[in-house]
Structures are given as C-alpha cells and as structure tokens.
Design an enzyme around this catalytic site. Structure first.
Site, mmCIF file in Angstrom:
data_model
loop_
_atom_site.group_PDB
_atom_site.id
_atom_site.type_symbol
_atom_site.label_atom_id
_atom_site.label_comp_id
_atom_site.label_asym_id
_atom_site.label_seq_id
_atom_site.Cartn_x
_atom_site.Cartn_y
_atom_site.Cartn_z
ATOM 1 C CB THR A 275 -0.809 0.005 1.167
ATOM 2 O OG1 THR A 275 -0.007 0.054 2.445
ATOM 3 C CG2 THR A 275 -1.884 -1.136 1.230
ATOM 4 C CB SER A 276 4.480 1.908 -0.609
ATOM 5 O OG SER A 276 4.671 1.337 -1.422
ATOM 6 C CG MET A 277 3.573 3.498 -5.127
ATOM 7 S SD MET A 277 4.237 5.104 -5.089
ATOM 8 C CE MET A 277 3.383 5.950 -6.538
ATOM 9 C CE LYS B 68 8.897 2.471 -2.323
ATOM 10 N NZ LYS B 68 7.622 2.055 -1.253
ATOM 11 C CG ASN C 57 0.318 5.119 2.503
ATOM 12 O OD1 ASN C 57 0.125 6.208 3.381
ATOM 13 N ND2 ASN C 57 -0.232 3.947 2.757
#
Length: 367
Positions: free
Chosen positions: A213-215, A264, A317
């Site tokens: 869920t980092s993006m 990223k 995120n």
C-alpha cells in the site's frame, strides 16, 4: 356459382367504367358488357374466339355504330397474343389491355372526342392502387397523403411518410472509435491479456504488480501496471515520474535480493536538497503541494543532498512507505522503467502519469 361471381364482377367493372366516364350504366349496358366480354369467355368453350377485326370500320368495344365506331388497337391485340402465346384470345383480356392503354396513355383524344373525360385506374378498380404496389412510384424522400379503401369498405387517410437519410458515416465513426469507447469489462480484460502477452518481458515494456500500500491512493495492492523502458534512453528521469527499480546496493547489503523490484515516485532530482519539516516536503526550501498525497507526513527528515546520477524517491502513502527517507537517494542506473499505464483491474484501467509540469509546480516559498 362461378358464373354468378364472374357476372357480378364483370358488371361491377362495367359500372366503374361508365361511372368514371360520367355515364350511368343501365340494364342495356350491363347486358351489352355481358354479351361482349363474359359470354364468349365462359359460355363458348367449344368455339374459337373471333380474331379482332383490323379493318378501319371495326370496333373492339362493341358492334359498329357508324361514326362512333372506334378503330381496333391491333398493337395491344398483338401484345396480348404474344403474352398469352395464342392460348387466350378472349375479348375480356383484350378489352382489359385496351383499358390499360386508355388509362396510361398521355393523350386521350379518342375519348375526349366522344365527350368522355379521362379517368384513373384507381377509380376503375378501387382495390388496385398503383401508387402503392409499384416500386418505381416511391421516390427517395416522400411525404404524401394516400386515401385507402380497406376490405370493409371504409375509407381512411393515413399519413404516410418515408424518409431516407443520405448521411454517410465517415471514418471517425468506424470500428476504431467503437473499440476506444468500449466499456465492457470482458472486452477490456481480453484486450489487456493480448497486450500484456505481447509486451511481457520485451525490450520496450514490462508488466508489474503492486505488492503493498505504499503508493496509495494512486495505486492499490493487486493493481498491475506497465512500465515502459524506452523514454529514459533519450532523457533523464524527471520529478513526478513513477518509476520501477531494482533494489539499490544499500538494500542488498541488508538482505534484499537484486531481483527485488520496487515502485516509487521521484520527488527530487540530482543537485536538489530535500527535507521534511512540520509534516511538509521541502525541495530546495520550497514546500511541495502534492495533490496525490492524502495526509501530512508524520516524520521529520534533515536536509539531504541528491548527488549526480541519483534521484530521491518517496511513496505516495508517505507514512507507510519504505523509501529514500529510510535508505537514501536511488541510483538512476537501477531504474527499470517508468510506470505509465494501469491495466488491471479492468474497472480502473487508466494512465498514471502526473501531467503537472515541473516548471509549473504548485509550490509556495517559505517566508
């Protein structure tokens, strides 16, 4: 029974002819019509019908009566014989052909000489409507009122309108536009499968899946994207590009594999100073207003310089991303490609390019 029906029908035709000519049909006229048309046809089966006399004094419609005698139309008699192949020479058939000649001819000099006005086929035989069953009588664009007589004898006047459009569809309305405007989930899935199979592990593009869920909110877990590998041969990576890259050396030293791939967003390029202060990202002392970030940053970062050949990457995120604020700038040589298109799930198919120009950043100078 057949003779009675035939006689009634013949009488009806005779009355119609006389009515159109302005003359009332009497008993004598009906009898004359019967003697001339019906009797030779149905009562004289064993007799050969008389051939129409072609002499100037003969009369096709009845016995000669001096100056009122009409010359026979040999042309229509010949046509009748050719059509019927000499099988039928009845005065009824020949009379009907002559009647068609009178109703369809452009001039009616013979009838006007007798004081009889021209008449139309529809008035002679009401149930024969030439304007309806003749294909050649229907123009390309027609709007007219037609009086019809139905089987019950009622007269109705419906509005009949026929409109043919002459618009020709151009190339812009062809299958290409239909394909581009298609919204079926199955069609999108099929198109995606074909496209990805062609691009899989090619030198031009490469499909990738989002593992975390980092993006968020740009990309969610399970989304699949296509990363193109061509553009960075002609230019350097730019701010706001979403890049896919291999694990940098510092991560490999800490147990990551060289085959591990991350995704990223570039927030600063070589030569920039990056810091995080009071929940805001600053590049070269300028606050970055990023519409793809949903919440303020909950950590602090001292100013960091991005050396030549490197970029600074962060996840959208920001608070749940393992990125450059943890392990430092990313070497440009580790970048595999630029993520440009999300092809899965079908309901979220779209490009993921941030169209904001670098020169038009919505930045606010720190006072």
């Amino acid at each position: 029974m057949a003779i009675r029906v035939t006689f009634t029908y013949s009488s009806y035709v005779a009355r119609s002819i006389a009515s159109s000519a302005g003359t009332r049909v009497g008993t004598g006229d009906v009898r004359s019509c019967f003697e001339t048309w019906v009797r030779p046809r149905f009562c004289g089966h064993n007799q050969i019908p008389d051939i129409v006399d072609k002499s100037p004094g003969s009369n096709t419609w009845g016995p000669s009566s001096g100056p009122r005698a009409r010359p026979a139309s040999s042309m229509y008699s010949t046509i009748a014989r050719e059509i019927l192949e000499e099988g039928c020479k009845s005065p009824l058939v020949l009379g009907m052909i002559s009647l068609m000649n009178l109703t369809g001819a452009p001039q009616f000099s013979g009838m006007t000489g007798l004081g009889i006005s021209p008449f139309k086929t529809s008035s002679v035989i009401p149930f024969l409507r030439g304007s309806k069953w003749m294909p050649c009588s229907i123009p390309a664009t027609l709007s007219t009122d037609i009086a019809e007589v139905d089987r019950g004898g009622k007269v109705c006047d419906p509005k009949v309108k026929l409109e043919l459009s002459d618009k020709v569809s151009n190339g812009g309305n062809g299958w290409v536009n239909k394909l581009l405007n298609i919204c079926s989930e199955d069609a999108k899935a099929a198109f995606t499968a074909v496209t990805v199979s062609l691009l899989f592990r090619s030198a031009l593009a490469e499909p990738k899946s989002i593992p975390s869920t980092s993006m968020l909110p740009t990309l969610d877990v399970g989304d699949r994207v296509i990363a193109e590998k061509v553009s960075y041969f002609f230019r350097k990576p730019e701010v706001s590009d979403i890049v896919i890259f291999k694990a940098p050396p510092i991560l490999v030293e800490h147990g990551y594999s060289c085959a591990d791939v991350f995704i990223k967003r570039i927030v600063a390029s070589e030569g920039d100073w990056v810091e995080v202060c009071d929940g805001k990202l600053l590049v070269n002392d300028t606050v970055q207003a990023e519409d793809f970030v949903l919440e303020p940053i909950d950590y602090e970062m001292e100013p960091m310089f991005v050396p030549e050949g490197y970029v600074f990457v962060l996840g959208d995120n920001r608070n749940k991303s393992f990125d450059s604020h943890n392990w430092g700038p990313l070497p440009i040589k580790n970048i595999i490609g630029r993520s440009v298109f999300r092809y899965w799930p079908p309901s979220k198919v779209s490009d993921i390019i941030h169209h904001e120009q670098v020169s038009q950043k919505r930045a606010v100078d720190v006072s």
